[in-house]
Enzyme design. Structure first.
Site, PDB file in Angstrom:
ATOM      1  N   ASP A 283       0.877  -1.527   0.062  1.00  0.00           N
ATOM      2  CA  ASP A 283      -0.349  -0.212   0.208  1.00  0.00           C
ATOM      3  C   ASP A 283       0.841   1.600   0.193  1.00  0.00           C
ATOM      4  OD1 ASP A 283      -1.900   1.449   0.080  1.00  0.00           O
ATOM      5  OD2 ASP A 283      -3.303   0.759   2.297  1.00  0.00           O
ATOM      6  N   ASP A 343     -10.620   4.192  -1.807  1.00  0.00           N
ATOM      7  CA  ASP A 343     -11.481   2.797  -0.493  1.00  0.00           C
ATOM      8  C   ASP A 343     -12.747   3.134  -0.803  1.00  0.00           C
ATOM      9  OD1 ASP A 343      -8.529   2.820   0.441  1.00  0.00           O
ATOM     10  OD2 ASP A 343      -9.237   3.400   2.247  1.00  0.00           O
TER      11      ASP A 343
HETATM   12  C1  GLA Z   1      -5.740   1.985   2.800  1.00  0.00           C
HETATM   13  C2  GLA Z   1      -5.744   0.742   1.907  1.00  0.00           C
HETATM   14  C3  GLA Z   1      -6.875  -0.270   3.209  1.00  0.00           C
HETATM   15  C4  GLA Z   1      -6.767  -0.743   3.689  1.00  0.00           C
HETATM   16  C5  GLA Z   1      -5.831   0.711   4.800  1.00  0.00           C
HETATM   17  C6  GLA Z   1      -4.996   0.280   5.757  1.00  0.00           C
HETATM   18  O1  GLA Z   1      -6.191   3.713   3.163  1.00  0.00           O
HETATM   19  O2  GLA Z   1      -6.776   1.309   0.536  1.00  0.00           O
HETATM   20  O3  GLA Z   1      -7.876  -0.810   1.461  1.00  0.00           O
HETATM   21  O4  GLA Z   1      -5.266  -1.177   3.934  1.00  0.00           O
HETATM   22  O5  GLA Z   1      -4.976   1.324   4.076  1.00  0.00           O
HETATM   23  O6  GLA Z   1      -4.450   1.453   6.832  1.00  0.00           O
END
Ligand code: GLA
Length: 518
Positions: A283, A343
């Site tokens: 990520d 997200d």
């Molecule tokens: C980001 C990602 C999410 C999750 C969070 C965790 O927002 O897009 O899917 O993994 O981080 O902190």
């Protein structure tokens, strides 16, 4: 029943009450000594708030005091936020930090009392419990992100041969966020077997952010207090006939502010392999404050190479929210899937916005390399059954990864019937991996179709509107003609041989999903 006017004031009264509680809390816990009357808080500070798992959330402040007024900025994860209101009166510090340039209601409140050379602070983030920690003085260097590491020249990472159909499994983030631990993950693995999900194809148990602990003296990453035995956990999940996934970031910190893989990429890949992990979600997070956007591909390639060199087959899941047209280069860095959006959340609006925006890039998917419009929210309670059926149908037509994001230990029969509809899963997992096409769109009504193996078509009639709508698809639209066999995949019913076209009443926010064949 409460009147509307009364309930409108409840959040305000609650906010005032919490605020008074905070202030009295810090006051009671450490009344400001007389010296505080003359102290000046100007300078750099780091606030360490324990997360309860052995880690600390670190927030940095650059404060300037003038009389009783305090101005400056706060940094979390190298992201700067302005202090919109601040004061230091009689040893008591109050800061309001603005978390969003567009939404003035998104604020974090900090209330502190000077204790010796430290400040004891209570932190109130919207929607989170009050947390308490100590701030101590630090230097400007602490708020500056570390330099970018040299990035490798671009090359094509050899294909790992994994994820020939879209990965299926579960991920901890959507339901549990930070409240995930070893015991819960084991329980989820048990439930994946007991519910029958494993038998219909769900395989990966993926731990998302907040498993990370400190690095040992050799720089090896360890699990935190919530995850005391990563190898033991992987062994347990494997003993259930399942696979296990882990999470990290190319930055020094993950999105939740935990230890990332910056400068430890090869070492971390080897650690995951030694523990027995089968899948990595990587990520972007704080890497965005360090690397240039144009270096993103090389940064991901570095981990793609590291995973291959680890010797253990691991699915590589890119998570950088679809930046830089990742669908054009995700496969080159060894990616098996790549997030295409920001997200998801458990609301119809967001799920639909993401799902229906994916048709244009659908042709970038192919066996082993998939667009990832984010994890499923089915069963989390924020949408109706019709909306969850739309979610499942759309993700399957898109050949998206099917990563359940709910608590598998307590699923309703309805949730199970949606997540375990084998006829819908078969669309998602179709071995031909042909992309979906938008056939028609009229206002809120969308018809999408995907060619499957054995000269079969899957067709979704989606109604995003607020009223039931009559919708149709003609065989001509699909390049077909004559009488065709139609099956309704949610009703689990053969609808017989139908000439020329198919029509159905589609409920609001709902779908009718059929297969069509000669
Ligand atoms: C980001 C990602 C999410 C999750 C969070 C965790 O927002 O897009 O899917 O993994 O981080 O902190």
């Amino acid at each position: 029943m409460k009147s509307h006017a009364t309930s409108r004031f409840i959040p305000v009264i609650r906010a005032i009450f919490i605020r008074m509680l905070l202030i009295s809390c810090v006051l009671l816990l450490g009344a400001a000594p007389m010296a505080a009357q003359t102290a000046d808080v100007t300078g750099f500070w780091v606030l360490n708030v324990p997360t309860g798992d052995g880690n600390f959330t670190k927030t940095f402040f650059d404060l300037q005091q003038s009389g009783e007024k305090v101005t400056g900025a706060a940094w979390f994860n190298y992201r700067k936020s302005p202090i919109s209101d601040g004061s230091f009166i009689g040893g008591l510090l109050h800061l309001t930090v603005s978390l969003s340039p567009v939404d003035p209601r998104r604020q974090a409140l900090y209330d502190g009392a000077l204790q010796g050379d430290k400040i004891r602070m209570a932190v109130h983030f919207p929607g989170r419990d009050v947390a308490v920690g100590f701030a101590e003085r630090t230097t400007q260097a602490a708020v500056v992100p570390p330099p970018p590491l040299p990035v490798p020249a671009l090359h094509d990472v050899p294909d790992n041969g994994l994820a020939l159909t879209p990965p299926m499994g579960w991920n901890s983030w959507n339901k549990f966020h930070r409240n995930i631990d070893d015991v819960t993950v084991r329980g989820i693995a048990d439930a994946m077997v007991a519910s029958g999900m494993r038998d219909v194809g769900y395989t990966y148990i993926n731990i998302d952010d907040t498993w990370e602990g400190p690095r040992d003296a050799q720089g090896n990453i360890t699990g935190n207090l919530k995850f005391p035995n990563m190898k033991g956990l992987a062994d347990y999940v494997h003993s259930k006939g399942l696979k296990i996934g882990i999470y990290s970031s190319p930055g020094p910190q993950t999105c939740a502010g935990y230890e990332g893989s910056y400068g430890h990429e090869d070492q971390d890949a080897k650690t995951y392999a030694a523990w027995g992990f089968d899948y990595l979600k990587y990520d972007w997070c704080s890497a965005g404050r360090i690397y240039k956007e144009s270096d993103m591909q090389a940064v991901y390639q570095k981990m793609g190479d590291a995973l291959l060199a680890s010797g253990r087959p691991m699915v590589f899941s890119l998570c950088q929210y679809g930046r830089g047209d990742v669908w054009k280069w995700g496969a080159k860095v060894g990616g098996n899937l790549w997030r295409t959006t920001g997200d998801i959340n458990d609301h119809w609006q967001r799920m639909a916005e993401i799902g229906f925006s994916q048709f244009l890039i659908a042709s970038y998917t192919r066996a082993g390399h998939w667009n990832d419009p984010d994890m499923l929210e089915i069963g989390n309670g924020g949408m109706t059954a019709d909306e969850y059926r739309t979610h499942m149908s759309l993700w399957s037509l898109l050949a998206a990864p099917l990563l359940a994001g709910n608590d598998l230990r307590s699923m309703s029969e309805e949730t199970k019937s949606i997540l375990m509809n084998t006829e819908v899963i078969a669309i998602d997992q179709d071995a031909d991996a042909q992309p979906v096409k938008k056939i028609s769109e009229q206002g809120p009504l969308t018809v999408a179709a995907r060619p499957l193996m054995h000269q079969t078509w899957a067709v979704g009639l989606f109604n995003r509107g607020e009223e039931t709508a009559k919708m149709s698809v003609t065989w001509k639209d699909l390049g077909l003609h004559g009488k065709l066999q139609v099956r309704d995949l949610w009703a689990h019913k053969e609808l017989g041989r139908v000439a020329d076209q198919f029509s159905a009443d589609v409920p609001p926010h709902g779908v009718v999903l059929i297969t069509v064949k000669h």
